[in-house]
Enzyme design. Structure first.
Site, PDB file in Angstrom:
ATOM      1  N   THR A  15       1.072  -1.010   0.189  1.00  0.00           N
ATOM      2  CA  THR A  15      -0.443  -0.517  -0.396  1.00  0.00           C
ATOM      3  C   THR A  15       1.490   1.324   0.222  1.00  0.00           C
ATOM      4  O   THR A  15       0.763   2.451   0.040  1.00  0.00           O
ATOM      5  CB  THR A  15      -0.440  -0.130   1.024  1.00  0.00           C
ATOM      6  OG1 THR A  15      -1.965  -1.166   0.959  1.00  0.00           O
ATOM      7  CG2 THR A  15      -1.437   1.141   1.021  1.00  0.00           C
ATOM      8  N   THR A  95       1.902  -4.368   4.786  1.00  0.00           N
ATOM      9  CA  THR A  95       1.863  -4.515   5.955  1.00  0.00           C
ATOM     10  C   THR A  95       1.269  -5.734   6.253  1.00  0.00           C
ATOM     11  O   THR A  95       1.552  -6.186   7.217  1.00  0.00           O
ATOM     12  CB  THR A  95       0.306  -2.854   6.326  1.00  0.00           C
ATOM     13  OG1 THR A  95      -1.002  -3.611   5.795  1.00  0.00           O
ATOM     14  CG2 THR A  95       1.257  -2.111   5.552  1.00  0.00           C
TER      15      THR A  95
HETATM   16  N1  ASP Z   1      -2.260  -6.131   0.771  1.00  0.00           N
HETATM   17  C1  ASP Z   1      -1.054  -5.214   0.911  1.00  0.00           C
HETATM   18  C2  ASP Z   1       0.234  -5.984   1.141  1.00  0.00           C
HETATM   19  O1  ASP Z   1       0.347  -5.794   2.355  1.00  0.00           O
HETATM   20  C3  ASP Z   1      -1.744  -4.282   2.296  1.00  0.00           C
HETATM   21  C4  ASP Z   1      -1.445  -3.456   2.799  1.00  0.00           C
HETATM   22  O2  ASP Z   1       0.050  -2.849   2.237  1.00  0.00           O
HETATM   23  O3  ASP Z   1      -1.545  -2.565   3.588  1.00  0.00           O
HETATM   24  O4  ASP Z   1       1.038  -5.313   0.125  1.00  0.00           O
END
Ligand code: ASP
Length: 330
Positions: A15, A95
């Site tokens: 993200t 995340t």
């Molecule tokens: N789908 C994403 C990931 O983990 C979510 C994020 O980055 O918050 O790459």
């Protein structure tokens, strides 16, 4: 005036490298579309903290990360940490599985140089995005001498977490990152302030390094509930060398699943009882006679990190007492 530290920022997607159609898109957006240099361009202020170099290692959501991704990240970071012209590393990361990559590095890197893994819950394009400040803070932490020798860190919401403890605990709020015993410290206006240190062994004090490690033993995770059918559990255990069984409460196992898990252990699968509560300790020989069954328990570790710890421990042997000791030490 002392020279600024040299920090390498490694992009892997997520993200923090995402973009939404409009500022109101805080949850619906495309992940992993901005290159690491575009992300860094949003925080020119970071140039006051460190000499920055960047590299795009991966560009994908962290939900896709498997053992090969972890090994690729670990080997690249180990390689750059060995260079004299690198004082610390920041990894931008999705995340969803940030805690797994961070813990894997925490257990395997052989360096006192700071390594900080950072992501964001909202893309840089969203209203009140946490991307810019989280990345600025991560660079501040990696650049600061007080961050040396304490293992891999995760920075979010002005908090510095140890990789051992932190978990993503909310699917959309900015305050998603939680360590059960609290953060190690804060970052405020580009300066980290620490209040405690990790007490469990890491980095230089583990027996695992990525040198020559071609793959990880297969360790799987099974989520326990009363309606789980023994055939389904048996098929998860079929080809695994280790199985983290995520039991209810204190690692409880439904009666009809006991024989399946015992049979797996008899076949040589290392069965580890964990808890789906996400907090607390699974007491060895508490709700199950682990000694008698040859099972292990996770201590207080969450299943996704227990999987990595067991996989690393299995690279060095499969004695049950030694494997159990790993859960008490790291
Ligand atoms: N789908 C994403 C990931 O983990 C979510 C994020 O980055 O918050 O790459």
């Amino acid at each position: 005036m002392t020279a600024k530290p040299n920090i390498l920022v490694i992009g892997t997607g997520g993200t923090i490298a995402g973009r939404g159609k409009a500022a109101v898109n805080t949850s619906a957006y495309l992940c992993s579309v901005l290159g690491i240099d575009e992300v860094l361009d949003t925080i020119p202020q970071a140039l006051a903290l460190a000499n920055l170099r960047s590299e795009q290692l991966l560009q994908t959501g962290s939900e896709n990360f498997n053992n090969e991704h972890l090994l690729a990240i670990g080997k690249r970071v180990a390689n750059v940490l060995a260079r004299q012209d690198v004082d610390g590393v920041v990894i931008t990361h999705g995340t969803d599985t940030i805690e797994e990559t961070a813990y894997f590095l925490h257990l395997t890197l052989k360096s006192v140089k700071p390594v900080v893994v950072v992501g964001s819950m909202r893309p840089p394009s969203a209203m009140s995005s946490d991307a810019a400040l989280n990345l600025y803070d991560a660079i501040a932490v990696a650049a600061h001498p007080s961050s040396r020798g304490i293992g891999t860190l995760v920075v979010a919401n002005s908090e510095i977490h140890t990789a051992r403890d932190v978990v993503k605990s909310n699917s959309f709020k900015l305050e998603a990152f939680r360590s059960p015993y609290g953060a190690l410290g804060y970052v405020i206006e580009g300066v980290p302030r620490y209040y405690r240190r990790p007490s469990r062994a890491h980095t230089l004090d583990t027996p695992w390094s990525l040198d020559g490690l071609a793959g990880l033993p297969k360790v799987d995770i099974a989520y326990g509930y009363g309606a789980l059918e023994s055939d389904a559990l048996a098929s998860i255990a079929a080809n695994a060398r280790g199985l983290i069984f995520v039991g209810t409460g204190n690692g409880n196992v439904a009666s009809h699943l006991l024989s399946t898990l015992r049979e797996a252990a008899r076949r040589g699968v290392h069965v580890v009882r964990a808890s789906r509560t996400g907090n607390g300790i699974v007491l060895r020989n508490g709700t199950q006679p682990d000694d008698e069954y040859g099972w292990l328990t996770v201590d207080d570790q969450v299943p996704q990190k227990a999987r990595l710890l067991l996989a690393l421990a299995l690279t060095q042997g499969c004695d049950t007492n030694t494997l159990q000791a790993a859960f008490e030490r790291y």
